[in-house]
Write an enzyme that holds these catalytic residues in place. Structure first.
Site, PDB file in Angstrom:
ATOM      1  CE  LYS A  20      -3.825   4.632   0.659  1.00 30.42           C
ATOM      2  NZ  LYS A  20      -2.395   4.542   1.011  1.00 30.42           N
TER       3      LYS A  20
ATOM      4  CG  ASP B 199      -1.809   1.193   1.329  1.00 30.96           C
ATOM      5  OD1 ASP B 199      -2.921   1.091   0.783  1.00 30.96           O
ATOM      6  OD2 ASP B 199      -1.425   2.226   1.923  1.00 30.96           O
TER       7      ASP B 199
ATOM      8  CE1 TYR C 108       0.431   7.887   2.678  1.00 22.61           C
ATOM      9  CE2 TYR C 108       1.008   5.664   2.044  1.00 22.61           C
ATOM     10  CZ  TYR C 108       0.136   6.554   2.643  1.00 22.61           C
ATOM     11  OH  TYR C 108      -1.025   6.079   3.216  1.00 22.61           O
TER      12      TYR C 108
ATOM     13  CG  HIS D  42      -4.861   9.649   0.466  1.00 22.20           C
ATOM     14  ND1 HIS D  42      -3.514   9.657   0.217  1.00 22.20           N
ATOM     15  CD2 HIS D  42      -4.989   9.171   1.719  1.00 22.20           C
ATOM     16  CE1 HIS D  42      -2.866   9.207   1.274  1.00 22.20           C
ATOM     17  NE2 HIS D  42      -3.737   8.903   2.209  1.00 22.20           N
TER      18      HIS D  42
HETATM   19  N1  LIG Z   1      -5.474   6.138   3.795  1.00 26.46           N
HETATM   20  C1  LIG Z   1      -4.920   6.866   4.720  1.00 26.46           C
HETATM   21  O1  LIG Z   1      -5.269   8.046   4.948  1.00 26.46           O
HETATM   22  C2  LIG Z   1      -3.834   6.262   5.555  1.00 26.46           C
HETATM   23  C3  LIG Z   1      -3.422   6.913   6.726  1.00 26.46           C
HETATM   24  C4  LIG Z   1      -2.446   6.303   7.507  1.00 26.46           C
HETATM   25  C5  LIG Z   1      -1.898   5.080   7.100  1.00 26.46           C
HETATM   26  N2  LIG Z   1      -2.284   4.501   5.928  1.00 26.46           N
HETATM   27  C6  LIG Z   1      -1.671   3.219   5.449  1.00 26.46           C
HETATM   28  O2  LIG Z   1      -1.676   2.271   6.527  1.00 26.46           O
HETATM   29  C7  LIG Z   1      -0.330   1.884   6.815  1.00 26.46           C
HETATM   30  C8  LIG Z   1      -0.156   1.555   8.294  1.00 26.46           C
HETATM   31  O3  LIG Z   1      -0.471   2.657   9.116  1.00 26.46           O
HETATM   32  P1  LIG Z   1       0.646   3.516   9.907  1.00 26.46           P
HETATM   33  O4  LIG Z   1       1.917   3.513   9.128  1.00 26.46           O
HETATM   34  O5  LIG Z   1       0.008   4.817  10.237  1.00 26.46           O
HETATM   35  O6  LIG Z   1       0.842   2.809  11.293  1.00 26.46           O
HETATM   36  P2  LIG Z   1       0.912   1.355  11.917  1.00 26.46           P
HETATM   37  O7  LIG Z   1       1.177   0.324  10.875  1.00 26.46           O
HETATM   38  O8  LIG Z   1      -0.252   1.225  12.821  1.00 26.46           O
HETATM   39  O9  LIG Z   1       2.208   1.512  12.832  1.00 26.46           O
HETATM   40  C9  LIG Z   1       3.474   1.785  12.281  1.00 26.46           C
HETATM   41  C10 LIG Z   1       4.409   2.169  13.422  1.00 26.46           C
HETATM   42  O10 LIG Z   1       4.589   1.063  14.311  1.00 26.46           O
HETATM   43  C11 LIG Z   1       5.980   0.703  14.352  1.00 26.46           C
HETATM   44  N3  LIG Z   1       6.022  -0.763  14.364  1.00 26.46           N
HETATM   45  C12 LIG Z   1       5.602  -1.602  13.387  1.00 26.46           C
HETATM   46  N4  LIG Z   1       5.752  -2.880  13.785  1.00 26.46           N
HETATM   47  C13 LIG Z   1       6.272  -2.846  15.021  1.00 26.46           C
HETATM   48  C14 LIG Z   1       6.653  -3.855  15.945  1.00 26.46           C
HETATM   49  N5  LIG Z   1       6.511  -5.137  15.657  1.00 26.46           N
HETATM   50  N6  LIG Z   1       7.178  -3.453  17.142  1.00 26.46           N
HETATM   51  C15 LIG Z   1       7.323  -2.145  17.439  1.00 26.46           C
HETATM   52  N7  LIG Z   1       6.980  -1.146  16.602  1.00 26.46           N
HETATM   53  C16 LIG Z   1       6.457  -1.502  15.399  1.00 26.46           C
HETATM   54  C17 LIG Z   1       6.596   1.308  13.126  1.00 26.46           C
HETATM   55  O11 LIG Z   1       7.941   1.649  13.360  1.00 26.46           O
HETATM   56  P3  LIG Z   1       9.132   1.075  12.431  1.00 26.46           P
HETATM   57  O12 LIG Z   1       8.802   1.419  11.014  1.00 26.46           O
HETATM   58  O13 LIG Z   1      10.343   1.794  12.974  1.00 26.46           O
HETATM   59  O14 LIG Z   1       9.169  -0.413  12.679  1.00 26.46           O
HETATM   60  C18 LIG Z   1       5.770   2.576  12.942  1.00 26.46           C
HETATM   61  O15 LIG Z   1       6.242   3.597  13.818  1.00 26.46           O
HETATM   62  C19 LIG Z   1       0.473   3.099   6.338  1.00 26.46           C
HETATM   63  O16 LIG Z   1       1.847   2.843   6.239  1.00 26.46           O
HETATM   64  C20 LIG Z   1      -0.222   3.422   5.044  1.00 26.46           C
HETATM   65  O17 LIG Z   1       0.168   2.513   4.026  1.00 26.46           O
HETATM   66  C21 LIG Z   1      -3.265   5.070   5.165  1.00 26.46           C
END
Ligand SMILES: NC(=O)c1ccc[n+]([C@@H]2O[C@H](COP(=O)([O-])OP(=O)(O)OC[C@H]3O[C@@H](n4cnc5c(N)ncnc54)[C@H](OP(=O)(O)O)[C@@H]3O)[C@@H](O)[C@H]2O)c1
Length: 283
Positions: free
Chosen positions: A78, A48, A53, A111
């Site tokens: 997106k 994704d 980004y 988005h």
């Molecule tokens: N459509 C939208 O508006 C929207 C908005 C937000 C996100 N998204 C999508 O959803 C994806 C996921 O959401 P997100 O990136 O906000 O957050 P998330 O996946 O909930 O959390 C990511 C965070 O957790 C850490 N992390 C991941 N695995 C871990 C583990 N096993 N132990 C400790 N820390 C861990 C990562 O750090 P490290 O990288 O340092 O491991 C990062 O800081 C995004 O990357 C994006 O593709 C979409």
């Protein structure tokens, strides 16, 4: 779901791997490339990204160089907020496939429903944008189309002029944040629910309640969050740039949370259970 390659089926028949790899804040260049490469090596088949980004080139490079057949990977990108509108969407999509270096996209999403530039005309802008999405879909440049951060009232307006309904709504869902009205609405329209920030964008790791649940199952908090998301019937998108975490986060298919713990996780409150109001974003 039994493995990373198991799929949900969208209402148009397209199959989508049940756990996606997120790339928000994976810096363009070495970081994004390395993390997508690590994800594919760990068995993820669903990536994704988004034009916002700024990493489509790096994500695309890792995908193209992975050695995995294109039709075995599912790629989402997106549309950026300032590019809502018919012609501007088509131009934005051309940029995305050029940057990604791919001939087609598996899922293209609007988005956000109400971009900062279009607060006063978002409904018309979304209708025009969706016409362009339908054209891309009908011409085969995208295998499925959908939205992100849409509430029911945004979708009601979209359906007024849509000929093809969205197949996906990607929204923030995770511990303490279940968005029941939006989830119910989308399921009523056969839309698949993707859960972004399933680990609260990293904030969940300080939760004492989640630490206790993780200890009980002898799993990490991250694994509990992703398992929870799957058991809720969502498609979680998990981001990490750390290869060990990327691999560990995918190991969520060999245990099951009890109904009681699913309920506890649904009710936990903290920074992770908050979200932006899509009607009042400024970007
Ligand atoms: N459509 C939208 O508006 C929207 C908005 C937000 C996100 N998204 C999508 O959803 C994806 C996921 O959401 P997100 O990136 O906000 O957050 P998330 O996946 O909930 O959390 C990511 C965070 O957790 C850490 N992390 C991941 N695995 C871990 C583990 N096993 N132990 C400790 N820390 C861990 C990562 O750090 P490290 O990288 O340092 O491991 C990062 O800081 C995004 O990357 C994006 O593709 C979409």
């Amino acid at each position: 779901m039994k493995s990373l390659t198991d799929t949900y089926t969208l209402y148009n028949g397209v199959k989508i791997p049940c756990l996606g790899f997120g790339t928000w804040l994976a810096a363009s260049g070495e970081e994004a490339e390395r993390s997508v490469r690590a994800a594919i090596e760990s068995g993820y088949r669903h990536i994704d990204t988004a034009t916002a980004y700024g990493n489509e080139e790096s994500v695309g490079k890792a995908i193209r160089e992975s050695g995995i057949a294109r039709d075995e990977l599912f790629v989402t990108t997106k549309l950026r907020n300032p590019q809502h509108g018919y012609e501007s969407t088509l131009a934005a999509f051309n940029d995305s496939i050029k940057w990604l270096g791919l001939d087609y996209i598996d899922l293209y999403l609007i988005h956000w429903p109400v971009p900062g530039d279009f607060h006063d005309c978002w409904e018309e802008k979304n209708a025009e944008t969706w016409k362009a999405f339908e054209k891309l879909y009908k011409e085969g440049y995208v295998r499925s189309i959908g939205v992100s951060n849409f509430f029911p009232h945004h979708l009601d307006k979209l359906y007024k002029t849509a000929n093809v309904g969205p197949m996906v709504n990607q929204i923030k869902l995770g511990p303490g944040l279940t968005q029941p009205e939006t989830v119910r609405y989308c399921r009523g329209r056969e839309m698949l629910i993707e859960a972004y920030s399933p680990m609260g964008h990293g904030s969940i790791f300080s939760s004492e309640e989640m630490k206790k649940i993780a200890e009980k199952y002898n799993r990490s908090i991250a694994q509990i969050c992703l398992r929870y998301s799957l058991q809720m019937g969502y498609l979680p998108l998990a981001k990490s740039v750390n290869p060990d975490r990327i691999a560990a986060n995918a190991k969520v298919f060999d245990f099951e949370l009890s109904d009681e713990d699913v309920k506890l996780i649904s009710e936990t409150k903290g920074e992770w259970s908050t979200m932006r109001d899509p009607d009042f974003i400024t970007f």
